[in-house]
Design a protein around this motif. Sequence first.
Motif, PDB file in Angstrom:
ATOM      1  N   ARG A   1      11.440   1.237  -9.900  1.00 42.80           N
ATOM      2  CA  ARG A   1      10.705   0.793  -8.718  1.00 42.80           C
ATOM      3  C   ARG A   1       9.196   0.936  -8.921  1.00 42.80           C
ATOM      4  O   ARG A   1       8.737   1.864  -9.576  1.00 42.80           O
ATOM      5  N   PHE A   2       8.469   0.005  -8.297  1.00 41.73           N
ATOM      6  CA  PHE A   2       7.016   0.041  -8.441  1.00 41.73           C
ATOM      7  C   PHE A   2       6.344  -0.749  -7.323  1.00 41.73           C
ATOM      8  O   PHE A   2       6.968  -1.551  -6.632  1.00 41.73           O
TER       9      PHE A   2
ATOM     10  N   ASP B   1      11.822  -2.807  -5.112  1.00 43.80           N
ATOM     11  CA  ASP B   1      12.746  -1.694  -4.887  1.00 43.80           C
ATOM     12  C   ASP B   1      13.860  -1.624  -5.929  1.00 43.80           C
ATOM     13  O   ASP B   1      14.839  -0.884  -5.747  1.00 43.80           O
ATOM     14  N   GLY B   2      13.703  -2.374  -7.008  1.00 48.66           N
ATOM     15  CA  GLY B   2      14.733  -2.427  -8.041  1.00 48.66           C
ATOM     16  C   GLY B   2      15.584  -3.675  -7.941  1.00 48.66           C
ATOM     17  O   GLY B   2      16.263  -4.039  -8.913  1.00 48.66           O
TER      18      GLY B   2
ATOM     19  N   ASP C   1       7.067   6.100   2.494  1.00 47.66           N
ATOM     20  CA  ASP C   1       8.472   6.374   2.785  1.00 47.66           C
ATOM     21  C   ASP C   1       9.253   6.181   1.484  1.00 47.66           C
ATOM     22  O   ASP C   1       9.421   5.039   1.031  1.00 47.66           O
ATOM     23  N   PRO C   2       9.734   7.240   0.846  1.00 48.18           N
ATOM     24  CA  PRO C   2      10.405   7.090  -0.449  1.00 48.18           C
ATOM     25  C   PRO C   2      11.723   6.319  -0.369  1.00 48.18           C
ATOM     26  O   PRO C   2      12.172   5.764  -1.374  1.00 48.18           O
ATOM     27  N   ALA C   3      12.321   6.262   0.803  1.00 49.09           N
ATOM     28  CA  ALA C   3      13.604   5.560   0.943  1.00 49.09           C
ATOM     29  C   ALA C   3      13.411   4.057   0.997  1.00 49.09           C
ATOM     30  O   ALA C   3      14.171   3.292   0.384  1.00 49.09           O
ATOM     31  N   THR C   4      12.375   3.602   1.720  1.00 45.19           N
ATOM     32  CA  THR C   4      12.186   2.159   1.914  1.00 45.19           C
ATOM     33  C   THR C   4      10.989   1.605   1.147  1.00 45.19           C
ATOM     34  O   THR C   4      10.875   0.400   0.972  1.00 45.19           O
ATOM     35  N   GLY C   5      10.081   2.486   0.723  1.00 45.72           N
ATOM     36  CA  GLY C   5       8.855   2.023   0.067  1.00 45.72           C
ATOM     37  C   GLY C   5       7.761   1.645   1.046  1.00 45.72           C
ATOM     38  O   GLY C   5       6.662   1.265   0.627  1.00 45.72           O
TER      39      GLY C   5
END
Length: 351
Positions: A168-169, A200-201, A242-246
Motif C-alpha cells: 500500500r502507498f 490500498d493494494g 486512518d490505517p484501516a481505510t487510508g
Amino acid sequence: MKKRWWVAGAVLGVVAGVVVKTINDAGQFKELKPHASGACKPVPGMPGAEDVTFHPTLGFAYVSSDDRRATAAGRPIPGGIFRYEPGSNTPPVLLTRGFSQDFHPHGISLFVAPDGTQTLFVVNHPDGATNQVERFEVGADGMLVHKATLKDPLLVSPNDILAVDAERFYFTNDHGQPPGVMRTLEDYLQLGLGSVVYFDGQRFQKVVEGTKYANGINVSRDGKTVYLTETVGKLLHSYARDPATGALTQRHVLKLDTAPDNIELDAQGDLWIAAHPKLFDFVSHATDPKGLARAPAQVLRFSGTGADMKVTEVYLDDGKQTAATATAAVFGKRMLLGPVFDADLLDCELP
C-alpha cells in the motif's frame, strides 16, 4: 471616449496587479543571504537526483536519478536507482541495471518490514507512455528485483510517493491537468487541482483534493501522521491517518515563506524539507538547456508538531554550489542534497 480610456486603464491596472502579485508570490523580491552549517562536496554519477531516502538503520541512501535535460533535448537516457554510502570512498552503485531502457524515475519511498525485507516504490514517467508506479524488492545481493508495474487513470501527474507497507502507498499528483496549456494556466493562476491518491493494494482512490501543486509526502515514525507539501500553495499540511481505510483528516496547516518540495525524516522524527525560495528562478533554471540560469536551494528543518512546530533554515545557496534542490535527506551528521537537474548530488557534513 473618456469612458473607454477609463475602462482600458482599469483593466490594465488589474492585470498589472495580478502580475505583481504573481511575482511576489513566487518570491522574486526576496533578498537571499546564503549560508551553510557544514562542508559539502559534489558527488558525480547521479544526474538529476530528485529524490533521496536513507535506509533507516544501515546508513546508506537510495537515490532516484534521471537526466531530465537530456530528455528535454530529445535524447532521453535511461534513469536509475542508485545506492550511495555517504562519507565513504565507494562510488554509487546502479541497482536497476537491465531493468528498462525507458525508465525515468521520480519520487521514491522505502518500506522496511520487521524482518528486514526492503520494498522500494518508484514513480516512473516512461517516455511517451502513461505514468506508472514500479515496485521493487531488494535482493540478497542488494540489487533491485522488479515485482510489479501499477497503472491507473488517477496517475495524472505523479510526483512523490509514500509506502505504508509492502503493498500500500500514497502518491501526490502535482497537477490536475496533463502537460499543455491548461497545466500552464493551472500554475500561473494558482489553481488548486492537485491531489493525493491512496492505493490500498487493490484500487486507487483520491483522499486529498484541491491542492496547489501537491509535492512531497511522508509519514511520522509512528505511522499516525502524514505530511504533505504544497509547492505553489507554500503550505505544509499535517493529516491524521486512518490505517484501516487510508483516509486522511487534516490536523494542521503551516504557512511558509517559500515553496516546499520533498520531505524526509531524521532519526528523531524531525522533518527536513528542501525548498525553492524563488519559483521563477526555478522555472528559468528548468528551461535553460545548459543550466546556466541558476536557482537558489534551501533546506528547512521542522521540529515539534502542529501549532508548536518550529522551523530552522539549515542551508541556503544562491545557485553557485547547487541549484533547485528537491530533497534533503539526513542520517546522523550526513545530509544529502538532491537537485532536480544538476549533474552532481551534494554530500554535506553537519556540525
